[in-house]
Design an enzyme around this catalytic site. Structure first.
Site, short mmCIF file in Angstrom:
data_model
loop_
_atom_site.label_atom_id
_atom_site.label_comp_id
_atom_site.label_asym_id
_atom_site.label_seq_id
_atom_site.Cartn_x
_atom_site.Cartn_y
_atom_site.Cartn_z
N LYS A 1 0.80 -1.21 0.00
CA LYS A 1 0.00 0.00 0.00
C LYS A 1 0.84 1.27 0.00
O LYS A 1 0.60 2.19 -0.79
CB LYS A 1 -0.88 -0.04 1.24
CG LYS A 1 -1.76 1.12 1.41
CD LYS A 1 -2.41 1.05 2.77
CE LYS A 1 -1.36 1.28 3.85
NZ LYS A 1 -1.95 1.61 5.14
N THR A 2 1.82 1.30 0.86
CA THR A 2 2.65 2.49 0.96
C THR A 2 3.37 2.74 -0.36
O THR A 2 3.49 3.87 -0.83
CB THR A 2 3.70 2.33 2.06
OG1 THR A 2 3.02 1.89 3.24
CG2 THR A 2 4.40 3.63 2.34
N ASP B 1 -4.74 8.12 3.34
CA ASP B 1 -4.29 6.79 3.75
C ASP B 1 -5.16 6.31 4.92
O ASP B 1 -5.71 7.14 5.64
CB ASP B 1 -2.83 6.92 4.20
CG ASP B 1 -2.18 5.56 4.38
OD1 ASP B 1 -2.77 4.56 3.95
OD2 ASP B 1 -1.08 5.51 4.96
N GLU B 2 -5.26 5.03 5.11
CA GLU B 2 -6.02 4.47 6.23
C GLU B 2 -7.44 5.06 6.30
O GLU B 2 -7.91 5.47 7.36
CB GLU B 2 -5.31 4.73 7.57
CG GLU B 2 -3.86 4.31 7.61
CD GLU B 2 -3.67 2.83 7.83
OE1 GLU B 2 -4.66 2.08 7.74
OE2 GLU B 2 -2.52 2.41 8.07
N GLN C 1 -9.03 -3.69 8.57
CA GLN C 1 -8.09 -3.16 9.55
C GLN C 1 -8.63 -1.90 10.24
O GLN C 1 -7.86 -1.09 10.75
CB GLN C 1 -6.75 -2.85 8.88
CG GLN C 1 -6.05 -4.10 8.41
CD GLN C 1 -4.66 -3.81 7.86
OE1 GLN C 1 -3.80 -3.32 8.58
NE2 GLN C 1 -4.44 -4.11 6.60
N ARG D 1 0.93 -8.56 11.02
CA ARG D 1 2.21 -7.85 11.16
C ARG D 1 3.36 -8.83 10.89
O ARG D 1 4.50 -8.44 10.71
CB ARG D 1 2.42 -7.29 12.57
CG ARG D 1 1.46 -6.23 13.07
CD ARG D 1 1.24 -5.13 12.11
NE ARG D 1 0.08 -5.40 11.26
CZ ARG D 1 -0.10 -4.87 10.07
NH1 ARG D 1 0.78 -4.06 9.56
NH2 ARG D 1 -1.15 -5.17 9.35
#
Length: 778
Positions: free
Chosen positions: A32-33, A224-225, A255, A616
């Site tokens: 994503k980043t 983002d998010e 998430q 993670r």
DNA sequence: TACTCCCAGATTTAA
DNA sequence: TCTGGGAGTA
């Protein structure tokens, strides 16, 4: 177009679809980043001015990293002009320049949770409301929810449903309290965290010309998010994007873990409704984790009713099974984890920084710290009481806040008698009551003490003390006009008596307090140096204070190169990844938390949290739970978390099968995997509640200096800049802004942090950090 | 006015 | 276990 290479099809589409609304559903670990970064780079390469780009991220750290990466593609100066940061920091910046529209001073103070709580306590006292019935925290939480839904005092008063709901909750005075609280903040020239969003909304709705200005500026918006935005944030984004509709949101509904602070999962679920033409791209390939991890995580999350269907998969190795350890106590659990880390560190040459210990609540850290320390394993705890929340730090900061904003009553009352100077509670109350009766601030009364003295009813001794105190503050303010923030802060620390007061305490705690104050000063020095080297830098005290108010613990771990095990809550771990993850405390009422197991929605959020934790992991995950736990000063029994039984047994391997199966899943079925033979755990440790752990003084395992870096909104690391080897004392150098000068002094051994004192021909003496200053030897 | 001592109450997550 | 607030004392 080098940067487009190596993107998969979905990523490529997400990066190159630049006009119109776009929603990117990015599964955990799906790059994503990278997509966000490359997309911005792509925009710029295609002629979009960086000036027209707004990127909102979840942490300052994320923003900084992204900027660095963008800089590598498009160059430093372009990357610098992008507005990128958290909602709170970006809109604080906007609010500062537009504050006059709202009647706020541009140097308004930002209140953190603790400040807000203090204000609320005073409000309740003033209103003579019983703080037992109206718990300040609860009241604040309610008000926060209103603010995040744009329910102002006025809207609240006109909303019969809300009034009724609060009356039913035995809180019929909430409206009055709300009004008084808002008023107090306004008069203090302060905004709390929610205000930063609420006031931005107010600004954009009430003043169309302001809205138009920012709409025109931010032609391309990235969020983002997105799943963690609340209604207030949602509206801001929507308003800003409504002109060009070049809005790209990235997120993963699986998430979404911040509903407790107003995050609204429907913002992402309904994006298509808001923008019917929106293109949706799903990133489904997980590059981070083993197949086993991904499959296990999918199995759990699939139990949630509320979600987008997607198919996250991994092409990586299958990987090892998740290992589950059943501990007898929290100490046993911690002992196992520490032992395991030690063992893997030795046998598999894993670095300590490859390991993370993730837990649901901060209170769980202690046992792990203990166990790690016993084995001399270096670690770092994230979150918890952050540096800037420590009392001694807040005290000094309160002085500084007062200098910048005299109306900040919160700061004033904090320090007017600290260190004690004979201005007691009675005196303070008289001042406050009088100021209120005159409709002026306490600082105004102190400004004209001679004039008001006869009406205050204070004796001469006290009046003198007040006058002295205020004269000192005024002297600092004058100093601030000519000297830099650091110099003034040094002076404040000395002349206020703060340092002396702290130094009188020679206990380890006392010493560490002095060190903390020193560290605050150091970080200030660093901040100023850094800002001075940025084109649009702002080394003012007010900017420094604004920054620390919005800094988060994750942001402070700059250059955390260190070989350390990471300990943090699952919430904090979002966006990070580790080769080996220990997910601990998997017990009913702890995770899922007893606070959130009553409704399906709450439980689903806990499950998403579990999903976040597991994803993670890159290589290997460990789950642990304890059958009894030292909690609230007592030993309490615990049952394994239902989430354990939601992971199919094929992904799991038991380390020590349970003596009895208390491991039932909550659909009533016994889980088949935990019915094995009894075993005796090797390391049962007696609990030792008397053992004291000195919190901050243990320099070995908790180096203070790592916590403390302030956050700058636009820190750009310049990799091509001169390195320490190039520059020596006596060298003639050129600096972009300051011109030509001579290096007279070098300081520091850490190559990342060498400072140079340079005397410039025109600009005089400057302290520069080599890493940032692009000094060219001539 | 300042300081100490004792008791009660709380503990999810965080910008 | 830890914190904060209130009461009591110097």
């Amino acid at each position: 177009m080098d940067y487009l290479k190596g993107l998969n099809d979905a990523q490529h589409e997400a990066v190159t679809t630049i006009e119109g609304p776009l929603m990117v559903l990015a599964g955990a670990g799906s790059g994503k980043t990278r997509v966000l970064t490359m997309r911005i780079a792509h925009l710029i390469t295609n002629g979009v001015s960086p000036f027209n780009i707004l990127a909102l991220t979840f942490t300052n750290k994320a923003a900084r990293e992204m900027k660095d990466r963008i800089a590598k593609v498009v160059g430093d100066s372009d990357a610098k002009s992008i507005w990128m940061g958290t909602f709170h920091s970006v809109f604080a910046r906007i609010l500062r320049s537009e504050a006059h529209y709202l009647g706020f001073p541009s140097n308004f103070t930002i209140y953190d949770t603790q400040d807000a709580l203090n204000v609320m306590k005073k409000v309740l006292k003033e209103l003579n409301i019983d703080a037992d019935l109206y718990k300040p925290k609860k009241v604040l939480a309610r008000i926060s929810a209103y603010k995040n839904n744009l329910i102002t005092v006025k809207a609240y008063m006109n909303n019969p449903e809300l009034l009724e709901a609060d009356e039913r909750a035995n809180m019929k005075h909430l409206g009055v309290i709300y009004a008084k609280y808002v008023d107090a903040c306004f008069r203090n020239g302060a905004m709390d965290f929610d205000d930063l969003l609420l006031r931005t909304n107010e600004l954009l709705t009430r003043f169309p010309e302001v809205l138009a200005k920012y709409q025109d500026r931010f032609r391309y918006i990235l969020v983002d998010e997105y799943q963690d935005t609340n209604h207030s944030q949602y509206l801001i984004v929507k308003a800003l994007a409504s002109k060009f509709e070049n809005i790209c949101v990235v997120g993963d509904d699986a998430q979404s873990i911040y509903s407790f602070r107003g995050a609204n999962i429907y913002n992402i679920l309904n994006f298509k409704k808001d923008y019917p033409d929106a293109v949706t791209v799903s990133l489904e390939q997980n590059y981070r984790s083993t197949q086993n991890i991904v499959d296990a995580a999918n199995a759990v999350i699939s139990r949630n009713v509320q979600q987008f269907k997607k198919n996250v998969f991994s092409d990586n190795e299958i990987g090892e099974k998740i290992k589950v350890y059943r501990a007898l106590s929290d100490a046993d659990e911690a002992g196992f984890v520490a032992g395991n880390i030690w063992e893997q560190h030795n046998s598999q040459q894993r670095k300590f920084s490859d390991f993370a210990i993730l837990y649901r609540t901060n209170a769980q850290t202690r046992a792990f710290e203990d166990a790690l320390r016993k084995k001399n394993i270096p670690y770092r705890v994230y979150g918890g009481l952050s540096f800037y929340q420590r009392k001694e730090v807040k005290d000094l900061v309160a002085y500084l806040r007062l200098l910048v904003n005299e109306n900040d009553n919160e700061a004033l009352t904090r320090i007017i008698n600290y260190p004690t100077r004979g201005i007691g509670e009675t005196t303070q109350n008289k001042l406050i009551v009088f100021a209120d009766s005159q409709g002026i601030s306490v600082s105004k009364v102190l400004d004209n003490l001679g004039f008001y003295a006869p009406q205050l009813g204070l004796n001469n001794g006290v009046l003198t003390k007040l006058a002295d105190f205020w004269a000192m503050i005024k002297a600092f303010e004058v100093m601030l006009k000519t000297d830099d923030a650091y110099t003034v802060a040094m002076e404040v620390a000395k002349r206020s008596g703060l340092i002396k007061f702290l130094k009188d305490d020679q206990t380890p705690e006392g010493i560490s307090r002095v060190e903390n104050v020193q560290e605050l000063l150091n970080s200030m020095r660093g901040f100023i140096d850094e800002q001075q080297q940025l084109e649009d830098g702002d080394p003012s005290l007010s900017n420094f204070l604004g920054n620390i108010a919005l800094s988060t613990d994750q942001d402070n771990n700059k250059d955390d190169d260190q070989e350390k095990v990471s300990l943090m809550t699952i919430h904090l771990s979002k966006g990070l990844e580790f080769p080996v993850v220990h997910l601990v405390g998997l017990e009913e009422n702890l995770f899922p938390s007893f606070m959130s197991s009553s409704t399906r929605e709450e439980l689903e959020e806990e499950r998403r949290l579990f999903y976040v934790a597991l994803t993670r992991t890159e290589k290997q995950a460990f789950f642990t739970y304890a059958v009894s736990r030292f909690q609230w000063g007592k030993i309490t029994d615990a049952e394994p978390s239902r989430f354990l039984s939601e992971v199919n047994s094929e992904y799991i391997e038991l380390i020590n099968p349970a003596t009895e199966s208390r491991f039932v899943n909550h659909s009533g079925l016994k889980s088949n995997i935990f019915d094995d033979e009894p075993s005796v755990p090797k390391s049962f440790r007696k609990l030792d509640p008397k053992k004291k752990i000195s919190k901050a003084s243990d320099a070995l395992s908790l180096p203070q200096s790592k916590n403390l870096k302030p956050v700058s909104t636009a820190k750009i690391i310049n990799p091509s800049g001169a390195s320490s080897q190039d520059i020596e004392v006596g060298d003639k150098v050129r600096h972009d802004r300051f011109g030509i000068g001579e290096v007279v002094f070098l300081d520091g051994t850490d190559p990342q942090n060498i400072k140079a004192k340079v005397i410039f021909q025109n600009e005089g003496e400057k302290n520069l950090i080599l890493k940032f200053a692009k000094l060219v030897k001539i």
